[in-house]
Design a protein around this motif. Sequence first.
Motif, PDB file in Angstrom:
ATOM      1  N   ALA A  41     -29.071 -35.678 -24.384  1.00  0.00           N
ATOM      2  CA  ALA A  41     -27.690 -35.376 -24.770  1.00  0.00           C
ATOM      3  C   ALA A  41     -26.837 -35.223 -23.507  1.00  0.00           C
ATOM      4  CB  ALA A  41     -27.640 -34.084 -25.578  1.00  0.00           C
ATOM      5  N   PRO A  42     -25.578 -35.638 -23.565  1.00  0.00           N
ATOM      6  CA  PRO A  42     -24.711 -35.459 -22.397  1.00  0.00           C
ATOM      7  C   PRO A  42     -24.520 -33.979 -22.102  1.00  0.00           C
ATOM      8  CG  PRO A  42     -23.419 -36.074 -24.318  1.00  0.00           C
ATOM      9  CD  PRO A  42     -24.856 -36.218 -24.712  1.00  0.00           C
ATOM     10  N   PRO A  43     -24.458 -33.593 -20.838  1.00  0.00           N
ATOM     11  CA  PRO A  43     -24.334 -32.172 -20.500  1.00  0.00           C
ATOM     12  C   PRO A  43     -22.982 -31.585 -20.893  1.00  0.00           C
ATOM     13  CG  PRO A  43     -24.105 -33.526 -18.532  1.00  0.00           C
ATOM     14  CD  PRO A  43     -24.513 -34.455 -19.642  1.00  0.00           C
ATOM     15  N   LYS A  44     -22.998 -30.335 -21.334  1.00  0.00           N
ATOM     16  CA  LYS A  44     -21.764 -29.618 -21.664  1.00  0.00           C
ATOM     17  C   LYS A  44     -21.197 -28.882 -20.455  1.00  0.00           C
ATOM     18  CE  LYS A  44     -22.905 -28.686 -26.561  1.00  0.00           C
ATOM     19  NZ  LYS A  44     -24.235 -29.308 -26.667  1.00  0.00           N
ATOM     20  N   GLN A  45     -22.066 -28.563 -19.491  1.00  0.00           N
ATOM     21  CA  GLN A  45     -21.692 -27.835 -18.273  1.00  0.00           C
ATOM     22  C   GLN A  45     -20.859 -26.594 -18.599  1.00  0.00           C
ATOM     23  OE1 GLN A  45     -19.902 -31.200 -16.118  1.00  0.00           O
ATOM     24  NE2 GLN A  45     -21.721 -31.237 -14.825  1.00  0.00           N
ATOM     25  N   PRO A  46     -21.432 -25.673 -19.360  1.00  0.00           N
ATOM     26  CA  PRO A  46     -20.671 -24.502 -19.825  1.00  0.00           C
ATOM     27  C   PRO A  46     -20.223 -23.566 -18.714  1.00  0.00           C
ATOM     28  CG  PRO A  46     -23.003 -24.196 -20.224  1.00  0.00           C
ATOM     29  CD  PRO A  46     -22.832 -25.621 -19.793  1.00  0.00           C
ATOM     30  N   PHE A  47     -20.950 -23.548 -17.588  1.00  0.00           N
ATOM     31  CA  PHE A  47     -20.620 -22.591 -16.534  1.00  0.00           C
ATOM     32  C   PHE A  47     -19.529 -23.093 -15.586  1.00  0.00           C
ATOM     33  CE2 PHE A  47     -24.972 -21.440 -17.768  1.00  0.00           C
ATOM     34  CZ  PHE A  47     -24.782 -20.094 -18.040  1.00  0.00           C
ATOM     35  N   ARG A  48     -19.187 -24.355 -15.685  1.00  0.00           N
ATOM     36  CA  ARG A  48     -18.167 -24.893 -14.782  1.00  0.00           C
ATOM     37  C   ARG A  48     -16.824 -24.206 -15.056  1.00  0.00           C
ATOM     38  NH1 ARG A  48     -17.521 -31.278 -13.884  1.00  0.00           N
ATOM     39  NH2 ARG A  48     -19.513 -30.827 -12.825  1.00  0.00           N
ATOM     40  N   ASP A  49     -16.290 -23.545 -14.041  1.00  0.00           N
ATOM     41  CA  ASP A  49     -15.002 -22.839 -14.123  1.00  0.00           C
ATOM     42  C   ASP A  49     -15.012 -21.720 -15.165  1.00  0.00           C
ATOM     43  OD1 ASP A  49     -13.889 -24.597 -12.208  1.00  0.00           O
ATOM     44  OD2 ASP A  49     -13.436 -26.060 -13.768  1.00  0.00           O
ATOM     45  N   ALA A  50     -16.187 -21.222 -15.504  1.00  0.00           N
ATOM     46  CA  ALA A  50     -16.283 -20.181 -16.533  1.00  0.00           C
ATOM     47  C   ALA A  50     -16.250 -18.785 -15.927  1.00  0.00           C
ATOM     48  CB  ALA A  50     -17.575 -20.357 -17.333  1.00  0.00           C
ATOM     49  N   THR A  51     -15.754 -17.835 -16.726  1.00  0.00           N
ATOM     50  CA  THR A  51     -15.851 -16.414 -16.410  1.00  0.00           C
ATOM     51  C   THR A  51     -16.856 -15.810 -17.379  1.00  0.00           C
ATOM     52  OG1 THR A  51     -13.542 -16.294 -15.677  1.00  0.00           O
ATOM     53  CG2 THR A  51     -14.620 -14.216 -16.295  1.00  0.00           C
ATOM     54  N   LEU A  52     -17.914 -15.222 -16.852  1.00  0.00           N
ATOM     55  CA  LEU A  52     -18.956 -14.672 -17.719  1.00  0.00           C
ATOM     56  C   LEU A  52     -18.451 -13.413 -18.422  1.00  0.00           C
ATOM     57  CD1 LEU A  52     -22.076 -15.043 -15.391  1.00  0.00           C
ATOM     58  CD2 LEU A  52     -21.326 -16.572 -17.223  1.00  0.00           C
ATOM     59  N   HIS A  53     -18.857 -13.258 -19.671  1.00  0.00           N
ATOM     60  CA  HIS A  53     -18.412 -12.120 -20.471  1.00  0.00           C
ATOM     61  C   HIS A  53     -19.156 -10.851 -20.084  1.00  0.00           C
ATOM     62  CE1 HIS A  53     -16.932  -9.819 -23.815  1.00  0.00           C
ATOM     63  NE2 HIS A  53     -18.147  -9.622 -24.297  1.00  0.00           N
ATOM     64  N   VAL A  54     -18.417  -9.767 -19.870  1.00  0.00           N
ATOM     65  CA  VAL A  54     -19.008  -8.455 -19.614  1.00  0.00           C
ATOM     66  C   VAL A  54     -19.089  -7.716 -20.943  1.00  0.00           C
ATOM     67  CG1 VAL A  54     -18.785  -6.259 -18.396  1.00  0.00           C
ATOM     68  CG2 VAL A  54     -18.093  -8.398 -17.267  1.00  0.00           C
ATOM     69  N   ASP A  55     -20.292  -7.479 -21.407  1.00  0.00           N
ATOM     70  CA  ASP A  55     -20.530  -6.827 -22.692  1.00  0.00           C
ATOM     71  C   ASP A  55     -20.357  -5.318 -22.528  1.00  0.00           C
ATOM     72  OD1 ASP A  55     -21.345  -6.035 -25.184  1.00  0.00           O
ATOM     73  OD2 ASP A  55     -23.347  -6.946 -25.063  1.00  0.00           O
ATOM     74  N   ALA A  56     -19.392  -4.760 -23.226  1.00  0.00           N
ATOM     75  CA  ALA A  56     -19.128  -3.313 -23.127  1.00  0.00           C
ATOM     76  C   ALA A  56     -20.046  -2.505 -24.017  1.00  0.00           C
ATOM     77  CB  ALA A  56     -17.667  -3.040 -23.501  1.00  0.00           C
ATOM     78  N   ASP A  57     -20.843  -3.175 -24.847  1.00  0.00           N
ATOM     79  CA  ASP A  57     -21.685  -2.458 -25.809  1.00  0.00           C
ATOM     80  C   ASP A  57     -23.155  -2.626 -25.461  1.00  0.00           C
ATOM     81  OD1 ASP A  57     -22.349  -0.925 -28.010  1.00  0.00           O
ATOM     82  OD2 ASP A  57     -22.356  -2.630 -29.386  1.00  0.00           O
ATOM     83  N   THR A  58     -23.526  -2.304 -24.229  1.00  0.00           N
ATOM     84  CA  THR A  58     -24.927  -2.327 -23.825  1.00  0.00           C
ATOM     85  C   THR A  58     -25.494  -0.910 -23.883  1.00  0.00           C
ATOM     86  OG1 THR A  58     -24.446  -1.968 -21.479  1.00  0.00           O
ATOM     87  CG2 THR A  58     -24.489  -4.265 -22.270  1.00  0.00           C
ATOM     88  N   ALA A  59     -26.811  -0.805 -23.878  1.00  0.00           N
ATOM     89  CA  ALA A  59     -27.439   0.514 -23.867  1.00  0.00           C
ATOM     90  C   ALA A  59     -27.050   1.284 -22.609  1.00  0.00           C
ATOM     91  CB  ALA A  59     -28.963   0.374 -23.952  1.00  0.00           C
ATOM     92  N   ALA A  60     -26.956   0.571 -21.481  1.00  0.00           N
ATOM     93  CA  ALA A  60     -26.565   1.224 -20.237  1.00  0.00           C
ATOM     94  C   ALA A  60     -25.136   1.752 -20.319  1.00  0.00           C
ATOM     95  CB  ALA A  60     -26.699   0.242 -19.078  1.00  0.00           C
ATOM     96  N   ALA A  61     -24.230   0.958 -20.896  1.00  0.00           N
ATOM     97  CA  ALA A  61     -22.831   1.383 -21.003  1.00  0.00           C
ATOM     98  C   ALA A  61     -22.691   2.574 -21.941  1.00  0.00           C
ATOM     99  CB  ALA A  61     -21.971   0.219 -21.487  1.00  0.00           C
ATOM    100  N   ARG A  62     -23.453   2.589 -23.030  1.00  0.00           N
ATOM    101  CA  ARG A  62     -23.380   3.723 -23.951  1.00  0.00           C
ATOM    102  C   ARG A  62     -23.907   4.996 -23.291  1.00  0.00           C
ATOM    103  NH1 ARG A  62     -25.196  -0.402 -27.502  1.00  0.00           N
ATOM    104  NH2 ARG A  62     -27.344   0.391 -27.463  1.00  0.00           N
ATOM    105  N   TRP A  63     -25.016   4.875 -22.559  1.00  0.00           N
ATOM    106  CA  TRP A  63     -25.561   6.047 -21.868  1.00  0.00           C
ATOM    107  C   TRP A  63     -24.581   6.545 -20.806  1.00  0.00           C
ATOM    108  CZ3 TRP A  63     -26.861   8.003 -17.182  1.00  0.00           C
ATOM    109  CH2 TRP A  63     -27.743   9.103 -17.166  1.00  0.00           C
TER     110      TRP A  63
END
Length: 345
Positions: A41-63
Amino acid sequence: MTRRRRHLPAAVLAVVVALATGCADRPDTALRPDPPAITYAPPKQPFRDATLHVDADTAAARWQARNGADWLDPITDRPQARWVNDPRDVPPVRQLAARARQRGELPVLVAYWIPNRGCANSREGAPDVQAYRDYIGALVAALGNTRSVVVMEPDAIAADCFDAARARVLTDATMRLAAAGHAVYLDAGHSRWRSTGETAERLLASGITYAEGFAVNVSNRQTTADSYRWGRELSDLVGDREFVIDTSRNGAGPPPDEPGRDDEWCNPKRQALGEAPRPVTDRPGLAALLWIKAPGESDGVCGGEKTYLFTPTQARTLIADAPWLSAADRAAARAARPAPVVDQE
Protein backbone atom coordinates in the motif's frame (compact mmCIF):
# COMPACT_ATOMS: atom_id res chain seq x y z
CA MET A 1 -6.50 2.26 -3.54
CA THR A 2 -3.27 2.43 -5.50
CA ARG A 3 -0.57 0.18 -4.16
CA ARG A 4 3.05 -0.01 -5.24
CA ARG A 5 4.85 -3.19 -6.21
CA ARG A 6 8.19 -4.39 -4.95
CA HIS A 7 10.11 -7.60 -5.56
CA LEU A 8 10.52 -10.16 -2.84
CA PRO A 9 12.67 -9.14 0.16
CA ALA A 10 16.44 -9.47 -0.06
CA ALA A 11 16.45 -12.59 2.16
CA VAL A 12 14.13 -14.36 -0.24
CA LEU A 13 16.01 -13.10 -3.28
CA ALA A 14 19.22 -14.55 -1.85
CA VAL A 15 17.63 -17.99 -1.99
CA VAL A 16 16.53 -17.39 -5.58
CA VAL A 17 20.06 -16.32 -6.57
CA ALA A 18 21.57 -19.37 -4.89
CA LEU A 19 19.21 -21.65 -6.77
CA ALA A 20 19.98 -19.91 -10.03
CA THR A 21 23.73 -20.24 -9.47
CA GLY A 22 23.41 -23.96 -8.86
CA CYS A 23 21.60 -24.37 -12.16
CA ALA A 24 23.75 -22.06 -14.26
CA ASP A 25 24.75 -24.84 -16.64
CA ARG A 26 21.14 -25.61 -17.58
CA PRO A 27 20.16 -24.37 -21.07
CA ASP A 28 16.80 -23.00 -19.87
CA THR A 29 18.32 -20.65 -17.27
CA ALA A 30 17.71 -17.57 -19.43
CA LEU A 31 14.02 -18.45 -19.60
CA ARG A 32 13.53 -18.45 -15.82
CA PRO A 33 10.94 -15.79 -14.87
CA ASP A 34 11.63 -12.93 -12.46
CA PRO A 35 10.74 -13.61 -8.83
CA PRO A 36 7.16 -12.69 -7.94
CA ALA A 37 6.49 -9.14 -6.81
CA ILE A 38 4.82 -8.13 -3.56
CA THR A 39 2.38 -5.24 -3.68
CA TYR A 40 2.52 -2.67 -0.88
CA ALA A 41 0.00 0.00 0.00
CA PRO A 42 1.24 3.54 -0.65
CA PRO A 43 2.60 5.16 2.53
CA LYS A 44 0.42 7.60 4.47
CA GLN A 45 3.41 9.17 6.27
CA PRO A 46 1.31 10.20 9.28
CA PHE A 47 4.21 11.74 11.21
CA ARG A 48 5.25 14.17 8.49
CA ASP A 49 4.62 17.69 9.86
CA ALA A 50 2.54 16.18 12.67
CA THR A 51 2.17 17.33 16.27
CA LEU A 52 1.81 14.35 18.59
CA HIS A 53 -1.18 14.38 20.91
CA VAL A 54 -0.52 14.81 24.64
CA ASP A 55 -3.05 12.66 26.48
CA ALA A 56 -4.24 14.46 29.61
CA ASP A 57 -5.99 11.34 30.92
CA THR A 58 -3.06 9.07 31.77
CA ALA A 59 -2.52 7.28 35.07
CA ALA A 60 0.53 9.46 35.66
CA ALA A 61 -1.45 12.66 35.02
CA ARG A 62 -4.25 11.58 37.36
CA TRP A 63 -1.78 10.73 40.13
CA GLN A 64 0.02 14.03 39.60
CA ALA A 65 -3.22 16.00 39.88
CA ARG A 66 -4.20 14.27 43.13
CA ASN A 67 -0.80 14.75 44.71
CA GLY A 68 0.35 18.12 43.32
CA ALA A 69 3.48 16.44 41.96
CA ASP A 70 5.01 18.98 39.58
CA TRP A 71 8.15 16.85 39.40
CA LEU A 72 6.20 14.49 37.08
CA ASP A 73 5.99 17.13 34.32
CA PRO A 74 8.79 15.55 32.24
CA ILE A 75 6.45 12.58 31.76
CA THR A 76 2.96 14.08 31.81
CA ASP A 77 3.79 17.03 29.52
CA ARG A 78 4.88 14.72 26.70
CA PRO A 79 2.93 12.54 24.23
CA GLN A 80 2.25 8.93 25.15
CA ALA A 81 0.31 6.14 23.49
CA ARG A 82 -3.16 5.17 24.71
CA TRP A 83 -3.46 1.40 25.23
CA VAL A 84 -6.78 -0.22 24.31
CA ASN A 85 -6.50 -3.45 26.26
CA ASP A 86 -10.05 -4.75 25.87
CA PRO A 87 -13.53 -3.55 24.80
CA ARG A 88 -13.94 -1.57 28.03
CA ASP A 89 -11.13 0.74 26.87
CA VAL A 90 -12.81 1.51 23.56
CA PRO A 91 -15.54 4.05 24.54
CA PRO A 92 -13.05 6.59 26.02
CA VAL A 93 -11.20 6.54 22.69
CA ARG A 94 -14.02 8.59 21.18
CA GLN A 95 -13.25 11.51 23.52
CA LEU A 96 -9.51 11.15 22.97
CA ALA A 97 -10.01 11.26 19.22
CA ALA A 98 -12.25 14.32 19.46
CA ARG A 99 -9.69 16.23 21.56
CA ALA A 100 -6.87 15.34 19.19
CA ARG A 101 -8.92 16.36 16.16
CA GLN A 102 -9.85 19.72 17.71
CA ARG A 103 -6.20 20.46 18.42
CA GLY A 104 -4.95 19.24 15.07
CA GLU A 105 -2.79 16.61 16.81
CA LEU A 106 -1.95 13.01 15.95
CA PRO A 107 -3.03 10.43 18.55
CA VAL A 108 -1.13 7.16 18.98
CA LEU A 109 -3.00 4.10 20.23
CA VAL A 110 -2.08 0.49 20.95
CA ALA A 111 -4.44 -2.36 20.06
CA TYR A 112 -3.76 -5.12 22.58
CA TRP A 113 -6.48 -7.78 22.80
CA ILE A 114 -5.55 -10.51 20.35
CA PRO A 115 -6.85 -14.00 21.25
CA ASN A 116 -4.47 -16.07 23.40
CA ARG A 117 -2.49 -12.91 24.03
CA GLY A 118 -0.17 -14.52 26.58
CA CYS A 119 0.24 -17.83 24.67
CA ALA A 120 0.00 -21.23 26.40
CA ASN A 121 -3.77 -21.16 25.80
CA SER A 122 -4.05 -18.27 28.22
CA ARG A 123 -7.31 -16.48 28.90
CA GLU A 124 -5.68 -13.15 28.17
CA GLY A 125 -7.05 -11.32 25.17
CA ALA A 126 -10.22 -11.87 23.17
CA PRO A 127 -12.08 -15.15 23.77
CA ASP A 128 -12.32 -15.83 20.04
CA VAL A 129 -11.70 -14.36 16.59
CA GLN A 130 -15.19 -12.92 16.20
CA ALA A 131 -14.93 -11.08 19.52
CA TYR A 132 -11.64 -9.62 18.31
CA ARG A 133 -13.17 -8.55 15.00
CA ASP A 134 -15.96 -6.82 16.94
CA TYR A 135 -13.35 -5.07 19.08
CA ILE A 136 -11.49 -3.78 16.02
CA GLY A 137 -14.76 -2.63 14.49
CA ALA A 138 -15.65 -0.76 17.67
CA LEU A 139 -12.20 0.86 17.71
CA VAL A 140 -12.62 2.02 14.10
CA ALA A 141 -16.01 3.50 15.00
CA ALA A 142 -14.65 5.25 18.11
CA LEU A 143 -11.81 6.87 16.14
CA GLY A 144 -14.27 8.14 13.56
CA ASN A 145 -12.64 10.56 11.14
CA THR A 146 -9.66 11.31 13.41
CA ARG A 147 -6.71 9.95 11.50
CA SER A 148 -4.59 8.05 14.00
CA VAL A 149 -1.57 5.83 14.44
CA VAL A 150 -2.32 2.35 15.75
CA VAL A 151 0.49 0.14 17.06
CA MET A 152 -0.78 -3.36 16.50
CA GLU A 153 -0.55 -6.04 19.20
CA PRO A 154 2.78 -5.90 21.07
CA ASP A 155 4.54 -9.30 21.20
CA ALA A 156 1.95 -11.00 18.97
CA ILE A 157 4.28 -11.56 16.01
CA ALA A 158 7.49 -12.36 17.89
CA ALA A 159 5.73 -14.68 20.38
CA ASP A 160 6.40 -18.42 20.44
CA CYS A 161 2.71 -19.13 19.75
CA PHE A 162 2.67 -17.17 16.47
CA ASP A 163 1.07 -19.26 13.72
CA ALA A 164 -0.89 -18.94 10.50
CA ALA A 165 -4.17 -18.43 12.34
CA ARG A 166 -2.77 -15.51 14.32
CA ALA A 167 -1.28 -14.08 11.13
CA ARG A 168 -4.72 -14.10 9.51
CA VAL A 169 -6.25 -12.29 12.49
CA LEU A 170 -3.56 -9.60 12.34
CA THR A 171 -3.90 -9.21 8.58
CA ASP A 172 -7.66 -8.76 8.81
CA ALA A 173 -7.36 -6.15 11.59
CA THR A 174 -4.59 -4.30 9.77
CA MET A 175 -6.60 -4.17 6.54
CA ARG A 176 -9.69 -2.82 8.30
CA LEU A 177 -7.83 -0.12 10.22
CA ALA A 178 -5.85 0.93 7.15
CA ALA A 179 -9.00 1.04 5.01
CA ALA A 180 -10.50 3.42 7.58
CA GLY A 181 -7.56 5.77 7.05
CA HIS A 182 -5.39 4.93 10.03
CA ALA A 183 -1.66 4.22 9.93
CA VAL A 184 -0.91 0.78 11.34
CA TYR A 185 2.49 -0.21 12.73
CA LEU A 186 2.73 -3.94 13.43
CA ASP A 187 4.82 -4.70 16.49
CA ALA A 188 7.99 -6.51 15.40
CA GLY A 189 9.56 -7.23 18.79
CA HIS A 190 13.06 -5.99 19.57
CA SER A 191 16.65 -6.41 18.46
CA ARG A 192 17.51 -9.18 20.92
CA TRP A 193 14.46 -11.36 20.34
CA ARG A 194 14.28 -12.79 16.82
CA SER A 195 16.37 -12.38 13.68
CA THR A 196 15.32 -9.87 11.07
CA GLY A 197 14.85 -12.68 8.54
CA GLU A 198 12.39 -14.60 10.68
CA THR A 199 10.64 -11.41 11.75
CA ALA A 200 10.26 -10.33 8.12
CA GLU A 201 8.58 -13.61 7.23
CA ARG A 202 6.13 -13.18 10.11
CA LEU A 203 5.41 -9.55 9.21
CA LEU A 204 4.72 -10.49 5.59
CA ALA A 205 2.29 -13.17 6.77
CA SER A 206 0.59 -10.69 9.13
CA GLY A 207 -0.37 -7.92 6.72
CA ILE A 208 2.67 -5.63 6.60
CA THR A 209 1.83 -4.98 2.94
CA TYR A 210 -1.30 -3.13 4.13
CA ALA A 211 0.39 -1.44 7.09
CA GLU A 212 2.37 1.78 7.28
CA GLY A 213 5.24 -0.07 8.89
CA PHE A 214 6.31 -1.70 12.12
CA ALA A 215 7.21 -0.84 15.72
CA VAL A 216 10.47 -1.76 17.47
CA ASN A 217 11.35 -2.09 21.16
CA VAL A 218 7.81 -1.74 22.52
CA SER A 219 7.92 -1.98 26.33
CA ASN A 220 11.59 -2.96 26.13
CA ARG A 221 14.86 -1.25 27.00
CA GLN A 222 17.16 -1.87 24.04
CA THR A 223 19.09 1.25 23.08
CA THR A 224 17.79 3.53 20.36
CA ALA A 225 20.99 3.00 18.35
CA ASP A 226 20.66 -0.79 18.40
CA SER A 227 16.93 -0.60 17.71
CA TYR A 228 17.57 1.67 14.73
CA ARG A 229 20.22 -0.64 13.29
CA TRP A 230 17.89 -3.64 13.61
CA GLY A 231 14.92 -1.70 12.27
CA ARG A 232 16.81 -0.58 9.17
CA GLU A 233 17.84 -4.15 8.43
CA LEU A 234 14.27 -5.37 8.89
CA SER A 235 12.82 -2.55 6.79
CA ASP A 236 14.98 -3.63 3.86
CA LEU A 237 13.30 -7.05 4.00
CA VAL A 238 9.71 -5.73 4.04
CA GLY A 239 9.48 -3.25 1.22
CA ASP A 240 11.33 -0.38 2.93
CA ARG A 241 8.39 0.14 5.27
CA GLU A 242 9.10 2.81 7.86
CA PHE A 243 9.26 2.09 11.57
CA VAL A 244 8.91 3.68 14.99
CA ILE A 245 10.97 3.04 18.13
CA ASP A 246 9.64 2.97 21.68
CA THR A 247 12.04 5.07 23.80
CA SER A 248 9.82 5.31 26.88
CA ARG A 249 12.38 3.69 29.18
CA ASN A 250 15.52 2.84 27.24
CA GLY A 251 17.67 5.78 28.35
CA ALA A 252 19.96 3.54 30.41
CA GLY A 253 19.96 0.65 27.94
CA PRO A 254 19.03 -2.96 28.74
CA PRO A 255 19.63 -4.43 32.20
CA PRO A 256 22.61 -6.77 32.70
CA ASP A 257 22.22 -10.16 31.07
CA GLU A 258 23.44 -12.32 33.93
CA PRO A 259 23.31 -16.14 33.84
CA GLY A 260 20.62 -17.67 35.99
CA ARG A 261 18.57 -14.54 36.64
CA ASP A 262 15.95 -12.53 34.82
CA ASP A 263 14.62 -10.41 37.68
CA GLU A 264 16.59 -7.39 36.49
CA TRP A 265 14.16 -7.18 33.55
CA CYS A 266 11.25 -6.59 35.92
CA ASN A 267 11.36 -3.06 37.36
CA PRO A 268 15.16 -2.90 37.30
CA LYS A 269 16.97 -0.43 39.50
CA ARG A 270 18.92 0.98 36.55
CA GLN A 271 16.55 2.54 34.02
CA ALA A 272 15.79 5.95 32.55
CA LEU A 273 13.55 7.79 30.14
CA GLY A 274 14.81 7.54 26.58
CA GLU A 275 14.71 10.30 23.98
CA ALA A 276 11.61 12.48 23.96
CA PRO A 277 8.81 11.39 21.61
CA ARG A 278 8.77 13.24 18.30
CA PRO A 279 8.60 12.77 14.53
CA VAL A 280 12.03 12.05 13.02
CA THR A 281 13.29 13.42 9.72
CA ASP A 282 17.05 12.95 9.92
CA ARG A 283 17.31 9.14 10.16
CA PRO A 284 16.28 7.25 7.01
CA GLY A 285 13.51 4.74 7.59
CA LEU A 286 12.70 5.96 11.10
CA ALA A 287 9.38 7.80 11.24
CA ALA A 288 9.21 8.68 14.93
CA LEU A 289 10.44 8.09 18.43
CA LEU A 290 7.45 7.32 20.64
CA TRP A 291 6.63 6.62 24.25
CA ILE A 292 4.49 3.56 23.62
CA LYS A 293 4.86 1.90 27.00
CA ALA A 294 3.47 4.31 29.60
CA PRO A 295 6.48 5.68 31.54
CA GLY A 296 6.18 4.80 35.20
CA GLU A 297 4.01 1.75 34.66
CA SER A 298 5.20 -1.24 36.69
CA ASP A 299 6.30 -4.48 35.04
CA GLY A 300 4.49 -6.42 37.73
CA VAL A 301 4.92 -7.68 41.27
CA CYS A 302 8.69 -7.43 41.33
CA GLY A 303 11.48 -4.99 42.09
CA GLY A 304 9.68 -3.78 45.18
CA GLU A 305 6.38 -3.11 43.37
CA LYS A 306 3.05 -4.79 44.07
CA THR A 307 1.10 -3.71 41.00
CA TYR A 308 1.06 -3.69 37.20
CA LEU A 309 -0.22 -0.10 37.24
CA PHE A 310 1.52 3.26 37.35
CA THR A 311 3.73 3.80 40.38
CA PRO A 312 5.46 7.09 41.27
CA THR A 313 8.59 5.23 42.38
CA GLN A 314 9.08 3.89 38.84
CA ALA A 315 8.42 7.32 37.35
CA ARG A 316 10.85 8.97 39.73
CA THR A 317 13.66 6.60 38.73
CA LEU A 318 13.00 7.16 35.02
CA ILE A 319 13.17 10.95 35.39
CA ALA A 320 16.04 11.13 37.88
CA ASP A 321 18.39 9.09 35.71
CA ALA A 322 17.48 10.51 32.28
CA PRO A 323 20.70 12.14 31.01
CA TRP A 324 18.95 14.36 28.46
CA LEU A 325 16.66 16.08 30.98
CA SER A 326 17.69 19.29 32.71
CA ALA A 327 19.55 19.13 36.00
CA ALA A 328 16.58 20.84 37.64
CA ASP A 329 14.12 18.20 36.42
CA ARG A 330 16.34 15.37 37.62
CA ALA A 331 16.92 17.01 40.98
CA ALA A 332 13.20 17.59 41.54
CA ALA A 333 12.50 13.90 40.95
CA ARG A 334 15.28 12.80 43.30
CA ALA A 335 13.92 15.10 46.03
CA ALA A 336 10.35 13.85 45.65
CA ARG A 337 8.83 11.56 48.24
CA PRO A 338 6.08 9.77 46.37
CA ALA A 339 2.91 9.00 48.27
CA PRO A 340 1.41 5.49 48.22
CA VAL A 341 -0.41 4.45 45.05
CA VAL A 342 -4.19 4.44 45.62
CA ASP A 343 -7.33 4.52 43.50
CA GLN A 344 -5.69 4.85 40.09
CA GLU A 345 -8.58 3.67 38.02
